[in-house]
Design an enzyme around this catalytic site. Structure first.
Site, short mmCIF file in Angstrom:
data_model
loop_
_atom_site.label_atom_id
_atom_site.label_comp_id
_atom_site.label_asym_id
_atom_site.label_seq_id
_atom_site.Cartn_x
_atom_site.Cartn_y
_atom_site.Cartn_z
N PHE A 30 11.04 66.70 -2.53
CA PHE A 30 11.57 66.70 -3.90
C PHE A 30 12.15 68.08 -4.20
CE2 PHE A 30 11.06 67.62 -8.44
CZ PHE A 30 11.72 66.54 -9.00
N GLY A 31 13.42 68.12 -4.58
CA GLY A 31 14.08 69.36 -4.95
C GLY A 31 14.25 69.43 -6.45
N TYR A 32 13.93 70.60 -7.03
CA TYR A 32 14.05 70.77 -8.49
C TYR A 32 14.93 71.98 -8.84
CZ TYR A 32 10.54 74.21 -7.30
OH TYR A 32 9.89 75.27 -6.70
N GLY A 33 15.37 72.73 -7.83
CA GLY A 33 16.20 73.92 -8.06
C GLY A 33 17.44 73.83 -7.19
N GLU B 131 13.27 78.84 2.05
CA GLU B 131 12.38 79.01 0.90
C GLU B 131 11.30 80.07 1.16
OE1 GLU B 131 13.05 77.28 -1.96
OE2 GLU B 131 14.75 76.40 -0.91
C1 SIN Z 1 13.82 73.66 -4.99
O1 SIN Z 1 15.03 73.67 -5.19
O2 SIN Z 1 13.17 72.59 -4.94
C2 SIN Z 1 13.06 74.93 -4.75
C3 SIN Z 1 13.58 76.12 -5.47
C4 SIN Z 1 14.93 76.60 -5.02
O3 SIN Z 1 15.17 76.72 -3.81
O4 SIN Z 1 15.79 76.88 -5.88
#
Ligand code: SIN
Length: 199
Positions: free
Chosen positions: A24-27, A99
């Site tokens: 799951f990506g949130y950013g 990451e």
């Molecule tokens: C994400 O996107 O899920 C992790 C945070 C990022 O790399 O911006």
């Protein structure tokens, strides 16, 4: 905890033996999928809010002028929208490197709608990591973002691409949109000053 999380993440055995795993990506993972995936679906997770509280001195800032990127902060009853990717475990090596600045893999439930969910993982930067920047007002965060740039590009680009991706997902993220509003105002002021200076 050291800012480099690669060796800790490599030790996770939870998904050993699986052919595929939901991420799951949130950013930036929402708007920059620089890895192979089998399938991609809008999704959400429960009990977390997205916050620009993680410092970035390797991607969107430098050691002298760190930027800010998002992490997740626990909040009961919260729902965080993002994008889920079905990946093979071979992709973990790339993600662990990408990451590495404070983000740890965490197993979580990923929801695809009211009835459908799957176990998967997120990369999360907790307050124990050395690069954690912590809370600040949306205006202060926008000022820091406006000044920062790193090997992956300007910090403002990360914010603007994330805000755009969240709009496309139909996510009303007040924190992100408030920072975006301040950033755009700062950019307008800077442009006006340049215009005046140029005569
Ligand atoms: C994400 O996107 O899920 C992790 C945070 C990022 O790399 O911006």
């Amino acid at each position: 905890m050291s800012a480099n999380t690669i060796s800790i993440n490599r030790q996770m055995a939870h998904f050993d033996g699986r052919d595929s795993v939901w991420l799951f990506g949130y950013g930036s993972i929402i708007f920059k999928a620089d890895f192979p995936f089998i399938e991609r679906r809008p999704a959400h997770i429960l009990g977390w809010v997205r916050r620009f509280w993680q410092g970035s001195h390797d991607h969107r800032g430098t050691a002298e002028a760190p930027g800010r990127v998002v992490t997740l902060v626990p909040q009961p009853d919260a729902l965080c929208c993002g994008m889920a990717y079905l990946i093979t475990p071979q992709v973990f090596a790339h993600l662990d490197h990408r990451e590495k600045n404070g983000y740890l893999r965490l197993v979580t439930e990923i929801h695809f709608g009211p009835e459908e969910k799957a176990e998967g993982l997120i990369y999360i930067a907790s307050e124990e990591n050395a690069a954690f920047a912590g809370p600040a007002s949306e205006e202060e965060i926008a000022r820091q973002i406006a000044r920062a740039a790193g090997p992956s590009g300007p910090n403002s680009e990360y914010l603007l691409l994330l805000a755009q991706a969240l709009r496309e997902l139909g996510s009303d993220d007040a924190h992100v949109f408030e920072i975006e509003k301040h950033l755009l105002q700062l950019e307008r002021e800077a442009a006006a000053e340049r215009h005046t200076a140029a005569g």
